[in-house]
Design an enzyme around this catalytic site. Structure first.
Site, PDB file in Angstrom:
ATOM      1  N   ASN A  26      -0.711 130.838  87.479  1.00 58.70           N
ATOM      2  CA  ASN A  26      -0.057 131.789  86.589  1.00 58.70           C
ATOM      3  C   ASN A  26       0.453 131.048  85.354  1.00 58.70           C
ATOM      4  OD1 ASN A  26      -0.360 134.070  88.280  1.00 58.70           O
ATOM      5  ND2 ASN A  26       1.372 133.391  89.510  1.00 58.70           N
ATOM      6  N   LYS A  43      -2.278 138.466  81.712  1.00 58.43           N
ATOM      7  CA  LYS A  43      -1.796 138.221  83.079  1.00 58.43           C
ATOM      8  C   LYS A  43      -0.397 137.587  83.035  1.00 58.43           C
ATOM      9  CE  LYS A  43      -1.677 137.229  87.568  1.00 58.43           C
ATOM     10  NZ  LYS A  43      -2.539 136.229  88.191  1.00 58.43           N
ATOM     11  N   GLU A  77       8.464 129.352  90.704  1.00 57.87           N
ATOM     12  CA  GLU A  77       7.865 128.789  89.495  1.00 57.87           C
ATOM     13  C   GLU A  77       8.594 129.231  88.217  1.00 57.87           C
ATOM     14  OE1 GLU A  77       3.227 128.245  89.894  1.00 57.87           O
ATOM     15  OE2 GLU A  77       3.759 130.304  90.381  1.00 57.87           O
TER      16      GLU A  77
END
Length: 250
Positions: free
Chosen positions: A43, A125, A209
């Site tokens: 990501n 995304k 994260e």
């Protein structure tokens, strides 16, 4: 995979969490040669700089994965939901000679799509995961419950607008208005029970994260002298969680 294995790899898929990326790079280095294609599925976007430094930029493709998964208590990866899609693409006009062969092999898999403008897909995304992870970890619940609150909904609108403006500042080709509208549609259309994987990690007391996702954007906001109060609140919540998790108090 161990250093006792023989040979070099044609393609490496990097799908670690961001906080394991440096270790993963060290693990695969013995198997990477000048024609190895590296496709990251992390990501965010910051990892591209790390990978470009470790390998040739022509080797490092862009990539995104759309899949709902989590770790079980015994460490197994659980695929939740029926859908799974991987997209990848070149980030430069040049590529190693092996690229054509690798891309041909990947084209035979129905759930893997080659994209001409993969960095645009990565930013979209990134936008989505920043909103979903920030919202569900801040309110510590699923999307449906958050949507029942007018006050929470107002906060989410401000958060979406901030993140979209920041992304447009970093990547001018990304239109903030389009990013906002798409994110708001996705937010409303999500299944009510949905929780971001970061929230599931938080519920299990695992690392998150936040530096790679929210932290990177917050640093960019400071660099561009942009106010981002909603992002700051989300980041502070996750930072405090990590401090409590690690017992990191002075």
């Amino acid at each position: 995979m161990t250093t006792a294995d023989v040979g070099a790899f044609d393609v490496v898929l990097m799908s670690t969490k961001s906080y394991h990326l440096h270790d993963a790079i060290e693990d695969v280095l013995p198997f990477v040669h000048s024609e190895t294609i590296v496709i990251p599925l992390l990501n965010g976007i910051q990892h591209l700089d790390v990978l470009d430094s470790a390998f040739s930029k022509t080797q490092v493709y862009g990539g995104v994965a759309f899949i709902e998964s989590t770790l079980s208590e015994d460490g197994h990866i659980l695929h939740q939901g029926a859908n799974a899609l991987m997209m990848y693409g070149r980030r430069t006009h040049s590529a190693p000679p092996s690229a054509t062969q690798v891309e041909k092999a990947l084209s035979s898999v129905s759930d893997i799509k080659s994209r001409e403008n993969i960095e645009s897909d990565m930013w979209q995304k990134y936008m989505l995961i920043t909103i979903l992870s920030g919202a569900t970890t801040l309110f510590h619940t699923d999307v449906g419950t958050i949507r029942t609150s007018t006050s929470a909904g107002s906060f989410i609108d401000r958060y979406i607008n901030e993140v979209a403006r920041l992304i447009e500042q970093i990547a001018p080709e990304m239109d903030a208005e389009r990013l906002q509208q798409k994110a708001k549609r996705q937010w409303q259309n999500l299944d009510a029970s949905f929780k971001a994987s970061m929230q599931k990690d938080k519920e299990k007391g695992q690392a998150v994260e936040y530096e790679h996702i929210q932290g990177y954007l917050l640093e960019k906001a400071k660099a561009y002298h942009l106010d981002a109060p909603a992002l700051q609140v989300v980041y502070a919540n996750l930072e405090l969680y990590e401090q409590i998790r690690k017992g990191d108090f002075q």
